[in-house]
Design a protein around this motif. Structure first.
Motif, short mmCIF file in Angstrom:
data_model
loop_
_atom_site.label_atom_id
_atom_site.label_comp_id
_atom_site.label_asym_id
_atom_site.label_seq_id
_atom_site.Cartn_x
_atom_site.Cartn_y
_atom_site.Cartn_z
N PRO A 42 0.81 -1.22 0.00
CA PRO A 42 0.00 0.00 0.00
C PRO A 42 0.84 1.27 0.00
N ALA A 43 0.22 2.35 -0.45
CA ALA A 43 0.87 3.66 -0.40
C ALA A 43 0.77 4.24 1.00
N ILE A 44 -0.38 4.04 1.65
CA ILE A 44 -0.62 4.58 2.99
C ILE A 44 -1.21 3.49 3.86
N THR A 45 -0.68 3.38 5.06
CA THR A 45 -1.24 2.45 6.04
C THR A 45 -1.54 3.22 7.32
N VAL A 46 -2.78 3.09 7.79
CA VAL A 46 -3.20 3.72 9.05
C VAL A 46 -3.84 2.63 9.89
N GLY A 47 -3.12 2.19 10.94
CA GLY A 47 -3.65 1.10 11.74
C GLY A 47 -3.89 -0.11 10.87
N GLY A 48 -5.12 -0.61 10.87
CA GLY A 48 -5.45 -1.77 10.04
C GLY A 48 -5.96 -1.42 8.66
N GLN A 49 -5.93 -0.15 8.29
CA GLN A 49 -6.43 0.28 6.98
C GLN A 49 -5.27 0.49 6.02
N SER A 50 -5.47 0.08 4.76
CA SER A 50 -4.45 0.28 3.73
C SER A 50 -5.07 0.97 2.54
N PHE A 51 -4.28 1.88 1.93
CA PHE A 51 -4.74 2.63 0.76
C PHE A 51 -3.71 2.46 -0.34
N GLY A 52 -4.15 1.90 -1.47
CA GLY A 52 -3.25 1.64 -2.58
C GLY A 52 -2.96 2.86 -3.41
N ALA A 53 -2.04 2.67 -4.37
CA ALA A 53 -1.65 3.77 -5.25
C ALA A 53 -2.84 4.29 -6.05
N GLY A 54 -3.72 3.38 -6.46
CA GLY A 54 -4.88 3.81 -7.24
C GLY A 54 -5.79 4.73 -6.46
N TYR A 55 -5.97 4.44 -5.17
CA TYR A 55 -6.81 5.30 -4.33
C TYR A 55 -6.20 6.69 -4.20
N VAL A 56 -4.90 6.74 -3.96
CA VAL A 56 -4.21 8.04 -3.84
C VAL A 56 -4.33 8.80 -5.16
N ARG A 57 -4.14 8.09 -6.27
CA ARG A 57 -4.22 8.74 -7.58
C ARG A 57 -5.61 9.32 -7.82
N ASN A 58 -6.64 8.56 -7.48
CA ASN A 58 -8.02 9.04 -7.68
C ASN A 58 -8.30 10.27 -6.81
N GLN A 59 -7.86 10.23 -5.55
CA GLN A 59 -8.10 11.37 -4.66
C GLN A 59 -7.35 12.60 -5.15
N PHE A 60 -6.12 12.41 -5.60
CA PHE A 60 -5.34 13.53 -6.12
C PHE A 60 -6.00 14.11 -7.37
N SER A 61 -6.50 13.24 -8.24
CA SER A 61 -7.19 13.71 -9.46
C SER A 61 -8.44 14.51 -9.11
N GLU A 62 -9.17 14.05 -8.09
CA GLU A 62 -10.37 14.79 -7.67
C GLU A 62 -9.99 16.17 -7.13
N ASP A 63 -8.93 16.22 -6.32
CA ASP A 63 -8.50 17.50 -5.76
C ASP A 63 -8.02 18.43 -6.87
N LEU A 64 -7.28 17.89 -7.84
CA LEU A 64 -6.80 18.71 -8.95
C LEU A 64 -7.97 19.18 -9.81
N GLY A 65 -8.93 18.30 -10.04
CA GLY A 65 -10.11 18.69 -10.82
C GLY A 65 -10.90 19.78 -10.14
N ARG A 66 -10.96 19.74 -8.80
CA ARG A 66 -11.68 20.77 -8.06
C ARG A 66 -11.03 22.13 -8.26
N LEU A 67 -9.69 22.16 -8.25
CA LEU A 67 -8.98 23.42 -8.50
C LEU A 67 -9.26 23.93 -9.90
N ARG A 68 -9.25 23.04 -10.87
CA ARG A 68 -9.48 23.45 -12.26
C ARG A 68 -10.89 24.00 -12.45
N ARG A 69 -11.86 23.40 -11.76
CA ARG A 69 -13.23 23.92 -11.85
C ARG A 69 -13.35 25.30 -11.24
N GLN A 70 -12.42 25.64 -10.35
CA GLN A 70 -12.40 26.97 -9.75
C GLN A 70 -11.62 27.96 -10.60
N GLY A 71 -11.15 27.51 -11.78
CA GLY A 71 -10.41 28.39 -12.68
C GLY A 71 -8.92 28.41 -12.46
#
Length: 632
Positions: A42-71
């Motif tokens: 995983p890319a991120i591990t918090v306790g018993g939770q794991s987050f893969g590269a795909g999850y990080v990529r999707n979240q980053f894309s959403e954050d970047l898209g939000r900025l673009r929608r704001q101009g």
């Protein structure tokens, strides 16, 4: 809107802390848990939770898209450099730490508590102030959320808020500190203002010399300097460019029409007015009024509930919960039907118009279908074309030859780093994607870019020439320089007049006498204003000029001071220093106290988040995270 959908906290402090925790992770340090090396998921591990590269990529894309929608146009590399990736990681870690902590503590949100939170959320209440299930459905649909998905989000947030609420609920602020700061912030001042307005002064009677104009130009050289311009040619490979060459057979259009018939059906609709009642007895009483005394639905509703009927507009079966569609469909136009029950209460409906279901004929929608099919086929054609272009470039063909062989035009343009042409207007026909200009301004003269994949397709550029940033000659900007010289002359004249008036005012002359003696001046008295230049009840867009407010609050009562502004030079005398009414003072004190509590809570949040993070354990593999977004 999603932030609003996820609200429902018991207190503003709990909601604030959810934001503060993001900052606190920066304090106790996601970086402290970064592990070097490019291990697998995983890319991120918090306790018993794991987050893969795909999850990080999707979240980053959403954050970047939000900025673009704001101009804010950023590519992934720029966003990473500005810290967006770190913020994305911190947000993931923050939520996961709270979720893990809640799980370990056995916190749950009961169905009853969840139902109550949703039904009492003002966002989902209709005009009558009651929970509106249809409004909930519309809002969730507009935000691409299913009801089940939203319930999961809301349940998780309730658990998170239950974690943070006890931490901040006891945070207090010393009363004396609040009193001092609130008194300072709430102070109002009233001043008499005498302004020598530049607009009231005559234009300079003398013409400026060449030496004077050149001096003005030199003193404002940045204002009169042309930016660097780059002249280039670009080959754009877009879906629109290839769609025009795609032939769609009539048979394919007919097949699409048959397979997607529902897309072209306009469902039956009815224009409906409704009255809502809390009980069957109320609805029956209203219906008796309507049928016995010819009262309208609106009149009967007002008499029974105190609220009028509501025009629902045109409604379809899919826009209403069962069993209301069947009830409305069975009613005659112009007649108030029998009472009908829904989870919201008891309804009386009046159908004022009915429109039957219609289906658009093939001939009407054929152009739309043709365009859709051509666009779909263009995706495959575009990638095939991009491969052909890459092969031609690899074989040594220049951009002009490539354009000729693939049958697409070259776009010639000259722009600055903001995408503006030399006349200052935005260049036409250029992709809005930030990668286009970034690529252009990374080339050397005569250099051809690689083929770049961007949101609209692909592009290749060849930089022809670079025109360096250079001051524009006086003749090219003469009109602008003359206007600036005139403005400076009027400013100087206003200043000299104001200085004379200031001397007389300090010698005892009243502002009234000074205003009468100087035709270019205007006299006014401000309303009581605060330190931000606003007065109670004034429009938010109309604060006093900053220079005037600053001078007003720096002066002592009775002093005469000068304040220079863009429209002229003012003299002011503070006439009165006062505190607001008890009601306003209490409201502003509460605002100051809330701000202080937020600041105090930030310190508490930092320690709390550090303890949670240490307890559950956080690991972020920086290599996996970076690799994930670099392939974005």
């Amino acid at each position: 809107m999603l932030d609003a959908l996820r609200r429902g906290s018991k207190s503003w402090l709990a909601k604030s802390l959810l934001g503060l925790l993001v900052l606190s992770f920066g304090v106790w340090g996601v970086a402290d848990y970064m592990v070097r090396g490019g291990g697998p998921k995983p890319a991120i591990t918090v306790g018993g939770q794991s987050f893969g590269a795909g999850y990080v990529r999707n979240q980053f894309s959403e954050d970047l898209g939000r900025l673009r929608r704001q101009g804010i146009e950023l590519d992934a590399e720029q966003a990473i450099a500005m810290g967006l990736l770190g913020q994305t990681v911190q947000t993931i870690v923050q939520g996961a730490v709270l979720d893990e902590s809640g799980r370990r503590l056995g916190l749950v949100a009961s169905d009853d508590a969840l139902r109550s939170a949703i039904q009492n959320d003002p966002l989902f209440k209709g005009a009558d102030g009651r929970f509106d299930r249809d409004r909930l459905s519309r809002i969730l649909a507009a935000n691409n959320l299913t009801e089940a998905g939203y319930i999961d989000l809301r349940r998780r947030d309730m658990i998170r808020e239950a974690l943070v609420e006890p931490v901040v609920s006891a945070v207090g602020v010393p009363g004396p500190i609040v009193d001092v700061l609130a008194a300072h912030a709430s102070e109002r001042r009233v001043a008499q203002v005498l302004t020598v307005a530049k607009a009231a002064l005559p234009a300079p009677t003398t013409k400026p010399t060449e030496e004077a104009l050149e001096k003005v130009r030199q003193e404002n050289l940045d204002r009169f300097t042309a930016p660097e311009y780059r002249t280039a040619k670009a080959l754009l490979l877009t879906r629109d460019a290839v769609a025009g060459s795609i032939t769609v057979a009539d048979e394919a259009i007919a097949q699409y029409y048959e397979a997607h018939g529902d897309e072209f059906v306009q469902p039956a609709s009815r224009r409906v007015t409704q009255a809502l009642f809390s009980s069957r007895e109320q609805a029956d009483s209203a219906l008796v009024l309507i049928r016995s005394s010819s009262a309208s639905l609106d009149e009967a509703s007002r008499k029974i509930t105190g609220s009028g009927a509501i025009d629902m507009g045109n409604v379809t079966d899919s826009s209403l919960p069962a069993p209301l569609p069947a009830t409305i469909a069975a009613q005659d136009v112009g007649v108030v039907g029998e009472p009908a029950q829904s989870p919201l209460g008891w309804h009386l409906f009046l159908v004022t118009a009915a429109t039957p279901e219609t289906t658009k004929p093939l001939a009407e929608v054929a152009p739309q279908i043709r365009k859709t099919l051509a666009s779909d086929q263009a995706v495959d054609s575009l990638y095939a074309l991009s491969t052909q272009v890459e092969d031609l470039l690899a074989g040594g063909a220049g951009i002009d030859e490539v354009a000729t062989q693939v049958g697409l035009p070259l776009l010639a343009f000259s722009v600055d780093s903001q995408g503006n042409s030399q006349d200052g207007t935005p260049a036409k026909g250029l992709p809005s994607d930030g990668a286009f200009l970034k690529t252009l301004f990374g080339l050397g003269e005569g250099e051809v870019s690689p083929m770049i994949d961007y949101e609209g397709g692909f592009f290749i550029q060849r930089l022809e020439t670079i025109t360096p940033r250079a001051p524009r000659p006086l003749d090219a900007v003469r009109a602008e320089v003359v206007a600036l010289w005139q403005d400076q002359e009027q400013t100087a004249t206003a200043g000299r007049l104001a200085e004379g008036l200031l001397s007389r005012a300090k010698a005892g002359a009243s502002f009234e006498d000074l205003a009468a003696a100087e035709p270019a001046s205007r006299l006014s008295t401000t309303p009581p204003v605060t330190r931000d230049g606003r007065s109670d009840g004034a429009a938010e867009a109309d604060p006093l000029p900053g220079a005037l407010v600053q001078a007003m609050f720096a002066a002592r009562q009775g002093d005469v001071v000068r304040a220079d502004g863009s429209d002229g030079v003012s003299l002011l005398r503070v006439l009165e220093i006062r505190q607001p009414s008890a009601e306003i003072a209490a409201r502003e004190r509460a605002s100051v106290e809330q701000s202080l509590r937020q600041a105090y809570s930030a310190d508490v949040a930092n320690g709390y988040s550090a303890a949670l993070g240490d307890t559950v354990g956080v690991t972020v593999d920086q290599g996996v995270v970076l690799d994930a977004v670099k392939t974005n």
